[in-house]
Every structure is written in structure tokens, then in C-alpha cells.
Design a protein around this motif. Sequence first.
Motif, PDB file in Angstrom:
ATOM      1  N   ARG A 286       0.832  -1.201   0.000  1.00 22.31           N
ATOM      2  CA  ARG A 286       0.000   0.000   0.000  1.00 22.31           C
ATOM      3  C   ARG A 286       0.869   1.255   0.000  1.00 22.31           C
ATOM      4  N   GLY A 287       0.645   2.114  -0.953  1.00 22.21           N
ATOM      5  CA  GLY A 287       1.298   3.428  -0.967  1.00 22.21           C
ATOM      6  C   GLY A 287       0.409   4.424  -0.238  1.00 22.21           C
ATOM      7  N   TYR A 288       0.268   5.611  -0.802  1.00 22.14           N
ATOM      8  CA  TYR A 288      -0.599   6.612  -0.182  1.00 22.14           C
ATOM      9  C   TYR A 288      -1.984   6.031   0.052  1.00 22.14           C
TER      10      TYR A 288
ATOM     11  N   PRO B 203      -0.100   5.631   9.073  1.00 22.32           N
ATOM     12  CA  PRO B 203       0.493   4.450   8.426  1.00 22.32           C
ATOM     13  C   PRO B 203      -0.499   3.296   8.308  1.00 22.32           C
TER      14      PRO B 203
ATOM     15  N   SER C  54       9.648   8.668   1.914  1.00 17.85           N
ATOM     16  CA  SER C  54       8.569   8.209   1.030  1.00 17.85           C
ATOM     17  C   SER C  54       9.081   7.676  -0.291  1.00 17.85           C
TER      18      SER C  54
ATOM     19  N   GLY D 295      10.200   3.894   0.038  1.00 19.64           N
ATOM     20  CA  GLY D 295       8.836   3.445  -0.273  1.00 19.64           C
ATOM     21  C   GLY D 295       7.850   3.682   0.852  1.00 19.64           C
TER      22      GLY D 295
ATOM     23  N   THR E 230       5.461   5.930   1.339  1.00 19.03           N
ATOM     24  CA  THR E 230       4.282   6.780   1.119  1.00 19.03           C
ATOM     25  C   THR E 230       3.097   6.334   1.979  1.00 19.03           C
ATOM     26  N   GLY E 231       2.987   5.034   2.240  1.00 18.04           N
ATOM     27  CA  GLY E 231       1.920   4.534   3.109  1.00 18.04           C
ATOM     28  C   GLY E 231       2.426   4.167   4.493  1.00 18.04           C
ATOM     29  N   THR E 232       3.678   4.500   4.784  1.00 13.88           N
ATOM     30  CA  THR E 232       4.299   4.110   6.059  1.00 13.88           C
ATOM     31  C   THR E 232       4.657   5.337   6.889  1.00 13.88           C
ATOM     32  N   ARG E 233       4.891   6.472   6.233  1.00 19.04           N
ATOM     33  CA  ARG E 233       4.919   7.798   6.864  1.00 19.04           C
ATOM     34  C   ARG E 233       6.079   8.057   7.814  1.00 19.04           C
TER      35      ARG E 233
END
Lengths: 410, 410
Positions: free
Chosen positions: A70-72, A295, B248, B252, B254-257
Motif C-alpha cells: 500500500r502506498g498513499y 500508516p 517516502s 517506499g 508513502t503509506g508508512t509515513r
Amino acid sequence: MARINDHFLKLKAGYLFPEIGRRVNAFCEENPDAKVIRLGIGDVTEPLPPAITEAMHKAIDEMADRSTFRGYGPEQGYDFLRTAIADNDYQARGVNVKADEIFISDGSKCDTGNIIDIFGQDNKVAVTDPVYPVYVDTNVMAGRTGEASSSGQYSGLVYLPVTAENDFTPELPSESVDLIYLCYPNNPTGTVATKETLKKWVDYAREKEAIILFDAAYEAYIRNPDIPHSIYEIPGARDVAIEFRSFSKNAGFTGTRCAFTVVPKDLKGRAADGELVDIHPLWNRRHSTKFNGVPYVIQRGAEAAYSPAGKAQINELVRFYLENASLLRKGLEAVGIDVYGGVDAPYVWLKTPRGLTSWEFFDRLLQQAHLVGTPGSGFGASGEGYFRLSAFNSRENVEEAVKRFQKVVS
Amino acid sequence: MARINDHFLKLKAGYLFPEIGRRVNAFCEENPDAKVIRLGIGDVTEPLPPAITEAMHKAIDEMADRSTFRGYGPEQGYDFLRTAIADNDYQARGVNVKADEIFISDGSKCDTGNIIDIFGQDNKVAVTDPVYPVYVDTNVMAGRTGEASSSGQYSGLVYLPVTAENDFTPELPSESVDLIYLCYPNNPTGTVATKETLKKWVDYAREKEAIILFDAAYEAYIRNPDIPHSIYEIPGARDVAIEFRSFSKNAGFTGTRCAFTVVPKDLKGRAADGELVDIHPLWNRRHSTKFNGVPYVIQRGAEAAYSPAGKAQINELVRFYLENASLLRKGLEAVGIDVYGGVDAPYVWLKTPRGLTSWEFFDRLLQQAHLVGTPGSGFGASGEGYFRLSAFNSRENVEEAVKRFQKVVS
């Protein structure tokens, strides 16, 4: 020439917890063998429940695989979590809050601070006294106050005293206010609000077109069936209230960071020209412009708080901390201390003995009992002469703390 | 009566990415069998590197055990991560940035938006045009602009055009400015700044006592050894610049912040009375009052980005995306398109063929090639006639996209 925000210079330098840290560190340096027990800051001590860590491990495995990576995510949070919250925290209690009215965030501290971005400078702001300092400091930074007085009260804010004299129930303000911060179960006093109290505020807000910023971060600690868990249990509250909740104090997320804010679609404010404006799209715009979502791994952990196993484990955690609070209450009462809160909340609020100031009592407790609490005056002028103890600790430490406390006070 | 922040009403309704989403969704509904390839939003596609997920699993196990559980961490981030960043991203390159000048956060989007809290209302703000929309929108919300013109430019802001005509290098502004947003490697143009360009800006800022807000979120994509990775490689920059970095686009996240912001202790601004004021404590106060730290588990993941295995895995990820960018560049150039960026950055910026507007080209590419990109005009008036393609995708999709693109354009 780059100009700073001068309002920051109004902030009082000695913020409460750093000052506590300074005094405790100094004591520990002078007394390296002292076994200090910290009942000061409201930080949980027990590990994350297994249902939650299992969900997080699984989510990490998804992030390690291209097909499930999962990205954004949506800035407002994933639907799986928003729906779990709406179903369990609201619909299951008969409260009308829908998933798309819930904004997932990284903390109630952040949200209660950031929410004022969407309100105009000219709102009159009311806070209780004592109060969680973030409500005040963020308004100072935003320029909604003048300077602080020697007692720490900022001109321009309306302070509503909550003390033993009024049974910790704030009176309606004599002058009109536009934004009202309420926190129940209360930090720092550990007291709760009845339906009647909340109805009084909702009615006030409806009459004045004010908005209530309702911080319910400690909601999970309510055991008394007559005490409302959400302000939306009060008829008409959807028109006048924003509610903040957190996974910090129920699921132990103080270091894991997940919370949420409810902005009902019914809620409106006034533009400068008097037009009614929906608040939900304003917060949505603020949230999606200045925040990028929690997250994925953390959101899966929070979701697991609503699984049957997660619910049972969290219930056990809360029960454990409430038992600590009860031990503190009883232990203090046994030596004649006036104690408040600590029944439906993890904080015990006590009257300092023998008329000591809050900081005098802090120093005495630290020096003589090697106990750390929080001086009530650090939460506001009306907190002077009070003291907060937190129930977040091991049973062993709480029992030992009670013994030491009794020895000093007796 | 609660009053909204009227400045929000100045924001243009049709924010770029929602509008793209609307058009793509409409197309997909009408053409359910079309295999749409999305090179629009700058979101990574490859999974988290194994060194990072291993570290996160380990951290979750710590959170599941009372003896290693972590509650509230320092708002500024854990020392282990701040030190890893200072050592690897700065000291190892001979750049003077210390661990306590680094503030860990949950995103560069958040930080570049939040940073303006500490600056006064009366600063003159300069942005490039085209520009990452968050810089502009957050200043609109904060009331530092007037209304938007039909081209989308807000009065009160100074726009610095970057186009093929000036080799995507902004001229110094003719009027004095106080806060300057620069982003290198640049989003959206994919171009980079030489030492000479950055020196010109640092010298300007020193002369004018301006502050540069330097967004280096794409720093990892720089391969040309002559291009600076940090603005602090420029002598004197510590007195005039704040730098933003992120995990990000390299790791990688972007979904982990996770991200960070460098506020050098040398940096100063002026109070209203003309006094020089340190910026570091202002940001520290803002950050610790309105933010509560990045999850422990995530910080351990970010730390692993600096392990030998983590570095190698991230290097491979970045190499992969850069190879995608190179394929896009070469494929477009082969059919006579003017292409910029995409060498030391994951974005390719192209001139639309046959004088099409950005949105005309967007629609044509979507309808005829089932490709989604980002219209340059969405990033500002000077982006009209340009178009952004992102290299974040699978190799297969990039190769297929190039073929389809060539067919439409030829």
C-alpha cells in the motif's frame, strides 16, 4: 526579512512536563540509589494487546509483497477503520455517526491543536481551568490571546474554573463564547460529565451558535452506565460539536499513534458575511492538505481493537488501570486526603494536604517518598492546591506508591 | 457565534488530483475493459525493502512485551534515528548537521505545510511556478494571500516562473521576499539545481535576511556527482535555510509515513521589534505542542534504511525507478517530444505536442492511450502546455505506456 510569529513569544517558557523532568533529573542525580516511582505523565505502561500486534505483523507482511503493498492511503483513513469505529463506538450505542464523518489521525493532541486552523481569528475561546495545556498553547500560537498574567492566564481567553467548590462542573460563561473546549472524562481532574451537564452545554452552544470541541480521549474508562460516552448522545449535539477520540489510553497507542475526530455533516459555522458554511469540508480540506494519513500498518492495528479478541484484551487493560486508580483513591482517602476522579478515569485528583501549594507538595513527595506526580497548578490557576496522580503503572508500583504516600502524609 | 476561517473560501475547489480522479473514473465507467496505466500521482509501487520490514517486525515484538514496550517517545524523534540521519545523510557527506537539529515527522507534506505556523503573517512568500500545490494552499489557508486570479495565481504571493525558456531555473525576484520555497530535485519538473543556482539563492537570502524552505524529498534520485544533495552543501546556508527530507520516495514510505526536517541552530528570524530570534526553539515548541512523534515501529523501520542491507536495497529501488524514468525519456524523445527532468528525479516533464493545453493532452492520452498523467497547468499557470509523467510503476507498465504514448503522438 523573515519575520517570526510573535505570538510564540507569549508562551510561558516553563512548560509543565519539562519542568517536572528537570526537577526529577536533579533529584535522581543527587540520589542515584532512590527508586523513583513516576505517576506524573499520563503514559501507559502495559504492552500492546496480542490481537493488535498480530494484525500489525500481518500488515507488515502485506507491505513486503508487491501484490499487497500500500502506498498513499486516503488522508481521512481507510474505510475498514472508519467503518469499524462508526459501527462499534457509535452505531452499536445507538449514536448517529457515519464512517465518512470520521477522520483518522495520528493523535488527539494533534487534532485538538490543528482544529483551530479552520476557525477565524475573532472567535472567543473558552477553556476550563485547570485544562489540558495544548488547548491554550495552540490558541496562543494562533494569536487568539494577549499576554499571560502572573498566574498563567492569557488575556482574551475565557477561563471556566472547575474546583471542588463547584463539584468540578464548569458554569456557563457570563459573556458569550464561540468555541468551547470540554474534556470528559477529564484530564487532569479525572471527573466525568453527566448527561445533564453536557445537555446544558449543547443547549448553550445551540443558542449561541457556538461550537464545542469535545475531547473524549479517555472515554474507554467510563464504567458508570449513566455517564455518556459521546457528546452525540445528547440530542442536538451533531449541530454544535466536534468529538476527539484516541487509541492511546485504551489500546496503549501512546507510542503507536492513532486517533480520530468526528465532524458531523450537520455542523456549520458562519463566514464573515454571515453565511452558514459546512465545517466538514473545511476540515477535510485542512486534513488532506496538511496531513497524509496514518500508516497502513498502524490503521490495521487500530482496526484489530474492534475484533472480539481485541475488545476483550483492551477491556482487560482498562480494567487493570482502573483497579490501579481505585487503589490510589482508597489509599489516599485512608489517610484523610480529599480525592476526586479516578472512578471513570485513569487520573486521581487530590487536594494537597495542609494547604501546601501544588509545587510544594510535588517537591515534598519527590524528596520524602521518591514519588512523582503532577502539580495541579501546572494545568491552570484554579489547579493550585491540587495534585494529579496517574493510574498508568504496574500494580506493584502503585501499591508501593500508596504505602510511601501514606507515610509522608500521615 | 463560531466563525470559520474565511481564507479557506479562497481555495480553488478543483484541486488537481481529485479532478484527475474524477475524469479517470468517468472514463473507466464508460470503458470498463480498458487497461488504464496510471503515471499520474507520484506514489511508489514497489514493496518495502526486507531490511525495513524485518526491523518493523522486531519493533512490534518489543511493543508486545512489557519490558521493552514504548509509550510516548520524544516528539522530536528517537535519538537512534536522528543520529543515523545526521551521520549518514549529512556528516558522511561532509555536511554540518547535528542530530539535535533534526526533527522526525510523519511527512514532508505535513512539515512544509506546518512550518509556516512559526512565521508572521506579514512575510512576503515566493514560490516557483509550477509548484507543489501544498506550499500555496497552506499559505492561502493561513491568510497570507488575497483571492486567486482566473489562471489560479493568488494575489500577495510572488510567483517565479520555471519553464524551458529559463532552463527551469527561477530568476531572483525583483521585489524583496522573505520566505522562499525551493524544491530540488523538483516536483513537478524533475529538474535539479546546480551548486551555482543554490548559491545564488543562499546569497540572496543572506542579503535580504530571507529564509529558504528547501524541499529535498527526492534527494535520493540524484546521481550526477556535481549536483548538491543538501542545501547545507552551500556555504552560509545554515543561517538561512530549513531542509525537508522524506523516506517516502527512497524507502517506499508513502503509506508508512516518516520524514524529517532540519532546522539549524544558526537560523534566525526577526521579531516585530526587530530583535533576532532563534528559529530552532520556535519549531521545537510548535512540533512538541501540536505533534506527538512518529510511531516507534515506524522509526525503527526508518532507522533500518541506514543499515548496510537497507542502503543496498534502497539503492536498488531508486535505480529501478530511475531506469523507468530513462525509458520514458528515451521513448518520448524518439517520437520528437521535448522532455525535461527524469535524469536525477523520478518525474519526466514534457512539452505537450502540437500546442495542446495540458488538460487537452490529458484527455487525449486518457481517451486514446488509456494513460493517466498529470496536467502541468495543475501545478501553476506556467505549467500550461506541459505534462508530468511519474516513473513510479512496474517495468512492464512503463514499457507498455511508452508504446501507447508513441502511437498516440506519432
